[in-house]
Design a protein around this motif. Sequence first.
Motif, mmCIF file in Angstrom:
data_model
loop_
_atom_site.group_PDB
_atom_site.id
_atom_site.type_symbol
_atom_site.label_atom_id
_atom_site.label_comp_id
_atom_site.label_asym_id
_atom_site.label_seq_id
_atom_site.Cartn_x
_atom_site.Cartn_y
_atom_site.Cartn_z
ATOM 1 N N ALA A 259 69.760 32.075 64.914
ATOM 2 C CA ALA A 259 69.213 33.057 63.954
ATOM 3 C C ALA A 259 68.529 34.249 64.611
ATOM 4 O O ALA A 259 68.407 35.303 64.006
ATOM 5 C CB ALA A 259 68.236 32.361 63.002
ATOM 6 N N LEU A 260 68.075 34.073 65.848
ATOM 7 C CA LEU A 260 67.272 35.147 66.451
ATOM 8 C C LEU A 260 68.060 36.106 67.319
ATOM 9 O O LEU A 260 67.627 37.224 67.574
ATOM 10 C CB LEU A 260 66.145 34.543 67.311
ATOM 11 C CG LEU A 260 64.787 34.489 66.635
ATOM 12 C CD1 LEU A 260 64.767 33.401 65.593
ATOM 13 C CD2 LEU A 260 63.698 34.239 67.660
ATOM 14 N N SER A 272 62.018 41.526 71.346
ATOM 15 C CA SER A 272 60.653 41.005 71.164
ATOM 16 C C SER A 272 60.630 39.593 70.577
ATOM 17 O O SER A 272 59.917 38.725 71.088
ATOM 18 C CB SER A 272 59.850 41.921 70.252
ATOM 19 O OG SER A 272 59.986 43.249 70.653
ATOM 20 N N ASN A 273 61.393 39.387 69.494
ATOM 21 C CA ASN A 273 61.383 38.052 68.877
ATOM 22 C C ASN A 273 61.834 36.997 69.867
ATOM 23 O O ASN A 273 61.235 35.933 69.998
ATOM 24 C CB ASN A 273 62.329 38.010 67.672
ATOM 25 C CG ASN A 273 61.890 38.930 66.559
ATOM 26 O OD1 ASN A 273 60.715 39.026 66.261
ATOM 27 N ND2 ASN A 273 62.843 39.619 65.949
ATOM 28 N N GLN A 274 62.914 37.311 70.553
ATOM 29 C CA GLN A 274 63.518 36.317 71.435
ATOM 30 C C GLN A 274 62.622 36.013 72.640
ATOM 31 O O GLN A 274 62.387 34.859 72.973
ATOM 32 C CB GLN A 274 64.890 36.815 71.881
ATOM 33 C CG GLN A 274 65.880 36.806 70.729
ATOM 34 C CD GLN A 274 67.012 37.788 70.971
ATOM 35 O OE1 GLN A 274 66.907 38.947 70.637
ATOM 36 N NE2 GLN A 274 68.070 37.317 71.554
ATOM 37 N N ARG A 311 57.557 47.249 72.534
ATOM 38 C CA ARG A 311 58.893 46.857 73.015
ATOM 39 C C ARG A 311 58.894 46.781 74.536
ATOM 40 O O ARG A 311 59.448 45.864 75.127
ATOM 41 C CB ARG A 311 59.944 47.858 72.556
ATOM 42 C CG ARG A 311 60.140 47.890 71.069
ATOM 43 C CD ARG A 311 61.118 46.819 70.589
ATOM 44 N NE ARG A 311 61.222 46.883 69.149
ATOM 45 C CZ ARG A 311 60.611 46.040 68.302
ATOM 46 N NH1 ARG A 311 59.885 45.044 68.747
ATOM 47 N NH2 ARG A 311 60.749 46.186 66.995
ATOM 48 N N ASP A 312 58.277 47.781 75.179
ATOM 49 C CA ASP A 312 58.224 47.782 76.642
ATOM 50 C C ASP A 312 57.606 46.483 77.169
ATOM 51 O O ASP A 312 58.078 45.925 78.160
ATOM 52 C CB ASP A 312 57.393 48.973 77.144
ATOM 53 C CG ASP A 312 58.258 50.206 77.406
ATOM 54 O OD1 ASP A 312 59.478 50.054 77.559
ATOM 55 O OD2 ASP A 312 57.695 51.325 77.456
ATOM 56 N N ALA A 313 56.548 46.022 76.516
ATOM 57 C CA ALA A 313 55.880 44.798 76.969
ATOM 58 C C ALA A 313 56.858 43.624 76.983
ATOM 59 O O ALA A 313 56.850 42.797 77.896
ATOM 60 C CB ALA A 313 54.681 44.482 76.067
ATOM 61 N N HIS A 314 57.717 43.576 75.979
ATOM 62 C CA HIS A 314 58.647 42.443 75.882
ATOM 63 C C HIS A 314 59.853 42.596 76.806
ATOM 64 O O HIS A 314 60.384 41.608 77.301
ATOM 65 C CB HIS A 314 59.057 42.221 74.425
ATOM 66 C CG HIS A 314 57.937 41.640 73.606
ATOM 67 N ND1 HIS A 314 56.939 42.429 73.074
ATOM 68 C CD2 HIS A 314 57.609 40.362 73.305
ATOM 69 C CE1 HIS A 314 56.063 41.645 72.447
ATOM 70 N NE2 HIS A 314 56.452 40.399 72.568
ATOM 71 N N SER A 389 51.628 42.529 65.591
ATOM 72 C CA SER A 389 50.733 41.777 64.699
ATOM 73 C C SER A 389 49.835 40.845 65.517
ATOM 74 O O SER A 389 50.078 40.604 66.698
ATOM 75 C CB SER A 389 51.575 40.941 63.735
ATOM 76 O OG SER A 389 52.335 39.986 64.472
ATOM 77 N N HIS A 390 48.835 40.291 64.852
ATOM 78 C CA HIS A 390 47.984 39.281 65.503
ATOM 79 C C HIS A 390 48.854 38.131 66.012
ATOM 80 O O HIS A 390 48.652 37.646 67.125
ATOM 81 C CB HIS A 390 46.973 38.709 64.495
ATOM 82 C CG HIS A 390 45.914 39.682 64.101
ATOM 83 N ND1 HIS A 390 45.010 40.187 64.996
ATOM 84 C CD2 HIS A 390 45.611 40.242 62.907
ATOM 85 C CE1 HIS A 390 44.192 41.017 64.370
ATOM 86 N NE2 HIS A 390 44.539 41.075 63.106
ATOM 87 N N ALA A 391 49.793 37.697 65.173
ATOM 88 C CA ALA A 391 50.636 36.553 65.541
ATOM 89 C C ALA A 391 51.462 36.875 66.783
ATOM 90 O O ALA A 391 51.621 36.034 67.672
ATOM 91 C CB ALA A 391 51.546 36.197 64.366
ATOM 92 N N GLN A 392 51.985 38.109 66.854
ATOM 93 C CA GLN A 392 52.799 38.478 68.014
ATOM 94 C C GLN A 392 51.950 38.597 69.274
ATOM 95 O O GLN A 392 52.323 38.114 70.335
ATOM 96 C CB GLN A 392 53.523 39.797 67.735
ATOM 97 C CG GLN A 392 54.666 39.634 66.740
ATOM 98 C CD GLN A 392 55.241 40.967 66.318
ATOM 99 O OE1 GLN A 392 54.511 41.882 65.947
ATOM 100 N NE2 GLN A 392 56.554 41.083 66.366
#
Length: 462
Positions: A259-260, A272-274, A311-314, A389-392
């Motif tokens: 899914a990701l 980022s998600n992955q 995005r750069d961070a990820h 977000s906080h969660a990210q």
Amino acid sequence: MYADCRGLTLTTASEGAAIHLDQAVTDYLDYRTTAFGHVRSALEQDPGFVLALCFRGYFLLMLENKAILPKVRQTLDEIRPNLAAATSRERRHVRALEAWAAGDIMLACAHWEEILAECPLDLMALKLHHTMSFYAGRSQVMRAVIASVLGEWDDKAPGYGCVQGMYAYALEECGAYADAERWGRQAVEKNPGDLWAIHSVAHVLEMEGRSAEGVKWLSYTPQQWADKNPFKAHVWWHAALFFLAQGDYDRALDLYDHALCSVNSETYVDVSNQAALLKRLQLAGVDIGDRWKALAEHSQLRIHDHMLPFRDAHFCLALAAHGDFDVARSHIKSMADFAAQSEGWRAEATNNVLIPLCEGIVAYEQGHYDKACNLLWTVRNEIVSIGGSHAQRDLFAQIICDAAMRACNLPAARSLLSERVLSRSTKKANWRSYAEVLTALGETERADAARQRAEAAPEVGA
Ligand SMILES: [Fe+2]
């Protein structure tokens, strides 16, 4: 002249073009893949339709890929000869597009705020302001601007549910969880397919450590979201976090694999998600095989983009986690060059926070835990300025905790975990680490109390 479904003027002589542009906004707010097609159809019927051209520019910029900038500039060139006939609202949208294309997200937000002061029902301006404020880490602004238009909205205005869903998210990021959940659930009741509103409630459940409820809340099938755009991958990322918190690593990995993954997408790639899920799985001790490889290969292509610090961070995380340290260093060097040649929020956030953060991540992945802990410590309370977000951003808090523990930096570890067991009190792993550090410091009684809290905590992960 026609009007959109909320009564705002659209400068076009083509009724068909006006209908298509209206539908583009509706579909975009509904996260449907068809939104851009409606912009294209509007422009087929009226190639000089300023707002349709402007929205084409917006949709291109949403891809967050530096390679599309020439197309956006071409779109701005196409707009200029038609600008004189446009309304002041439409002209402000064009100014926002110019600012966004030039990388000045704060100025773009200022233009959208001006539009909203005059036209509170401009849903596109509201959504873009919401999204880009989120990427700039400006939760209070996000909340204030939605609140400033809410008085003009009610059930009679098409798209009110979207506004409720946005407000829910803004409230959540400001820590007002009970109100956020109430607004979010109302929005989902109104439109069960509103991914953003679904996602807002998921954030509340994540922040309150209610992963069992989260698993149920996101128990959708891929078929139910078949017509949704790639944002759905981020909602699946939240579902994976709930599985992770439950200790169900197989299902989290299954979501990763099925899914990701957007790396093979031609239009939009969100590493980022992955990267964030892979790293969390690794921190939980899960064998993730060679999954970093594809992310690092893609990230290598993006090291000179600098469209968003988040995005750069990820990208950098994926490169470092795969062991591509030379490329990660080239990426950081490119960030430094970008920051030196630019001004405004992106340059400042890159220089002050993103670069030390990425240097810390590289040191961490190289096993230089002392250095990683020192670097990450300096920016630990400033990471909000790179957005997300906080969660990210919690991933970075987890990495610095792990670096402090591995470096045996007990004062730093105690301080970080003391904070963590308050903000993430439902996670066994936090209490266990806290107990370990307190034991090492000779604080036996408090260590025993932390171990008891770990036993009673309802969630597994950190
Ligand atoms: Fe999210």
